[in-house]
Motif scaffolding. Sequence first.
Motif, PDB file in Angstrom:
ATOM      1  N   SER A 243       0.830  -1.217   0.000  1.00  0.00           N
ATOM      2  CA  SER A 243       0.000   0.000   0.000  1.00  0.00           C
ATOM      3  C   SER A 243       0.858   1.258   0.000  1.00  0.00           C
ATOM      4  CB  SER A 243      -0.918   0.013   1.226  1.00  0.00           C
ATOM      5  OG  SER A 243      -1.924  -0.937   1.112  1.00  0.00           O
ATOM      6  N   ASN A 244       1.889   1.252   0.829  1.00  0.00           N
ATOM      7  CA  ASN A 244       2.755   2.432   0.915  1.00  0.00           C
ATOM      8  C   ASN A 244       3.555   2.622  -0.378  1.00  0.00           C
ATOM      9  OD1 ASN A 244       1.850   2.893   3.529  1.00  0.00           O
ATOM     10  ND2 ASN A 244       3.488   1.679   4.457  1.00  0.00           N
ATOM     11  N   ALA A 247       1.333   4.189  -2.988  1.00  0.00           N
ATOM     12  CA  ALA A 247       1.181   5.631  -2.769  1.00  0.00           C
ATOM     13  C   ALA A 247       2.386   6.393  -3.328  1.00  0.00           C
ATOM     14  CB  ALA A 247       1.018   5.910  -1.284  1.00  0.00           C
ATOM     15  N   LYS A 248       3.577   5.860  -3.119  1.00  0.00           N
ATOM     16  CA  LYS A 248       4.795   6.520  -3.629  1.00  0.00           C
ATOM     17  C   LYS A 248       4.813   6.567  -5.147  1.00  0.00           C
ATOM     18  CE  LYS A 248       7.766   5.460   0.337  1.00  0.00           C
ATOM     19  NZ  LYS A 248       8.951   4.681   0.812  1.00  0.00           N
ATOM     20  N   ASN A 269       0.293   0.022   9.870  1.00  0.00           N
ATOM     21  CA  ASN A 269       1.493   0.317   9.079  1.00  0.00           C
ATOM     22  C   ASN A 269       1.168   0.995   7.752  1.00  0.00           C
ATOM     23  OD1 ASN A 269       3.830  -0.679  10.636  1.00  0.00           O
ATOM     24  ND2 ASN A 269       2.805  -2.641  10.494  1.00  0.00           N
ATOM     25  N   ALA A 270      -0.028   0.732   7.226  1.00  0.00           N
ATOM     26  CA  ALA A 270      -0.418   1.380   5.973  1.00  0.00           C
ATOM     27  C   ALA A 270      -0.946   2.791   6.215  1.00  0.00           C
ATOM     28  CB  ALA A 270      -1.477   0.545   5.261  1.00  0.00           C
ATOM     29  N   ASN A 273      -2.799   5.298   3.673  1.00  0.00           N
ATOM     30  CA  ASN A 273      -2.648   4.605   2.388  1.00  0.00           C
ATOM     31  C   ASN A 273      -3.466   3.316   2.333  1.00  0.00           C
ATOM     32  OD1 ASN A 273      -0.793   6.560   1.549  1.00  0.00           O
ATOM     33  ND2 ASN A 273       0.935   5.430   2.423  1.00  0.00           N
TER      34      ASN A 273
END
Length: 407
Positions: A243-244, A247-248, A269-270, A273
């Motif tokens: 997920s992260n 997003a990047k 942790n996400a 995102n």
Amino acid sequence: MKKTIWAALTMGVFTFQAYAADTVKIALTGPFTGGSAPMGVSMRDGAKLAIDEINRAGGIQVGANKMKIEVVERDDEGKNERGALIAQELSSMGDLSGVIGTVNTGVVLAGDKYFQEKGITKIITPAAGSASMTQWSKAGVKDLSIFRFSADDGIQSAMVVEDAINRKLTKVAILHDSTNYGVSGRDDLLDQIKKQGNKLQVVATEKFNIGDKDMTAQLLKAKFGGAQAILIWGIGPEMAAVSNGMAKLRMKQPLIGGWTLSMSNYIDNAGKNGNGTLMPQTFIEDPITPKVKSFIDSYHKTYGVSRIPSPMSAAQGYDAVYVFAAAVKQAQSTDTHKIKDALEDLRDPVKGVIATWKQPYGKWDPANEQTHEAFRRAQVMMGMVQDGRVVFANKADRQRLIKAAGK
């Protein structure tokens, strides 16, 4: 002096045996530490809530006596080899009535053969990997002591593929971790895409390992392949890295996958995102009925939390205990073999927090492992991550459950 010591020891042994004979001994197993701990701890704690309720009410009626439940806990840490050792230990206990638990499919595959060899009744929850049960049907096992109390990956993968098709998508990428669970989930997704008419083209199938933190390479293959959604199957926080990473890379495609996306270590942790992530669920932490509210409130108060780490695991652990207790009562015995027979033909409905269970299991048929699976498609709905929690993805499912509870 020697006689006095011997008498004391003898009395001590007698006292322990009398205590053991007056209890129903159940083992709770799962990863209570490690990456899968949110699921294991939630399952264990949900099960212990049910056990405490039963014990406070006097126990399970067996003959003229009420027998309390005695708990044995074992932390397999999500490690296959440790799970196998625990299964060997537990299966050697002569007074063990049954086992509830296990999160990781690999642990199931490594350890359940020992329970089956001794005929120890086990209810798997929340492990959902298809291989947990298909291993027995493929082997043609005639009499099985293993049951499951979770929505298997066959159900879940069908729902994930169905959701992608309903969104009018045509191209998807499959990402999965390298565990038994992830590989099995990948195969289930591919199988379901075929069964549902090959309406989805898989433009990339990529693997990641436990502990991986950078998913750029896998995501770029999905992006350059034109994937309109990411279908994902994995166990732990690595999925948050997906997920992260999306997003990047400014990838706004929906992320749809197995139920483990509802775990706190994915959601936390996400962060933002993770919003919009979709997954099948058997239980959502929403006080839609008085019984569900009571369960949620009790969990929060007992364990000092404001959110259950893995609500689905907790609810399944809770209900599984009540189903097992009903089998003990029907069998009128703590003998694990008689409890197995009772589970295959439960006569009285069992009211749980997920549903009222009416004959959840049937007599084992190696040609149809569904006979030892409690959940059916109708009992599963899609959940969605929203601001740190899982909510109903479809309001109609919420209303349906409220209506069904009122009947």
